[in-house]
Design a protein around this motif. Structure first.
Motif: not given
Length: 189
Positions: A158-187
Motif C-alpha cells: 500500500k505504500t512506497l516504503a512497503e514496495m521498497i522493502d519488498e524489493s530489498v527483501g528479495r535482494i537480501l534473499g540472494f545472500f540467504g538473508i530473510e527478514i520477516d515481513g519483507l517479502v510475501e511469497s507467492w503461493e
C-alpha cells in the motif's frame, strides 16, 4: 566469524535501496557491512534523501573511500559473502561488465565475480538502450545477478516504503538473508 556483505551506492536514482539494505542489516549480529559510495552517489543521497555521507557511513560497520583501490575488499584474499550495488548506475554497470576497475566499486565487483561470489546489481534506468542491455547480459554471463527493483503487485503493498522493502527483501534473499515481513511469497491461486 561474521558474514560480510559489500554494499555500494552509485549516482543512479534509488539511493533508498542501498540505505534500506544498510538499515536492515545493522541490527543483525551475524552480518558485517562494508560500504562504498561513489561521488555521484554522495550527491544523490543528499538530493533524494537529504542525507550526508557521514550519516550513511554510520549505518555500515566499515566504509571505504571510492579511490581506495588498496582496500581489503579490493582483494580476493579478503573473504566476503557477496556484494550488492544498489542503486547501480549505467556507468558502473559498464565498468563491471568490461572489467574496468577504475575505482573501488568496480574493482570490488570484479573481485566478487572472479571469486565466484554473489554479485547483485540493482540498476535504476529506463528506458534501456542496447548498450545497457548488452552490459546486463555480460554481467549475467559472468555470474552476476541483475535485479531491477520492480514492484510485485500481488503482495498488494500500500505504500512506497512497503514496495521498497519488498524489493530489498528479495535482494537480501540472494545472500540467504530473510527478514520477516519483507517479502510475501507467492503461493499460487
Amino acid at each position: 566469524m561474521k558474514k560480510r556483505l559489500v554494499v555500494a551506492l552509485t549516482g543512479a536514482t534509488g539511493a533508498v535501496y542501498g540505505v534500506r539494505i544498510l538499515q536492515l542489516l545493522r541490527p543483525l549480529p551475524a552480518w558485517e557491512t562494508h560500504l562504498i559510495v561513489s561521488r555521484a552517489g554522495v550527491m544523490n543521497l543528499h538530493h533524494e534523501l537529504g542525507m550526508k555521507k557521514p550519516q550513511v557511513q554510520a549505518l555500515a560497520d566499515v566504509h571505504y573511500d571510492i579511490d581506495d583501490i588498496a582496500a581489503a575488499i579490493a582483494s580476493g584474499a579478503f573473504r566476503v559473502d557477496g556484494m550488492v550495488v544498489a542503486p547501480c548506475s549505467m556507468k558502473t554497470l559498464a565498468a563491471i561488465a568490461h572489467g574496468f576497475g577504475d575505482n573501488l566499486i568496480s574493482r570490488a565487483a570484479d573481485v566478487t565475480l572472479k571469486e565466484r561470489r554473489p554479485l547483485v546489481l540493482v540498476p535504476r534506468e529506463t528506458p534501456l538502450n542496447l548498450a545497457h542491455l548488452r552490459n546486463m547480459t555480460a554481467v549475467t554471463e559472468m555470474g552476476g545477478i541483475v535485479f531491477p527493483p520492480l514492484p510485485a503487485f500481488y503482495g498488494r503493498n500500500k505504500t512506497l516504503a512497503e514496495m521498497i522493502d519488498e524489493s530489498v527483501g528479495r535482494i537480501l534473499g540472494f545472500f540467504g538473508i530473510e527478514i520477516d515481513g519483507l517479502v510475501e511469497s507467492w503461493e499460487g491461486l
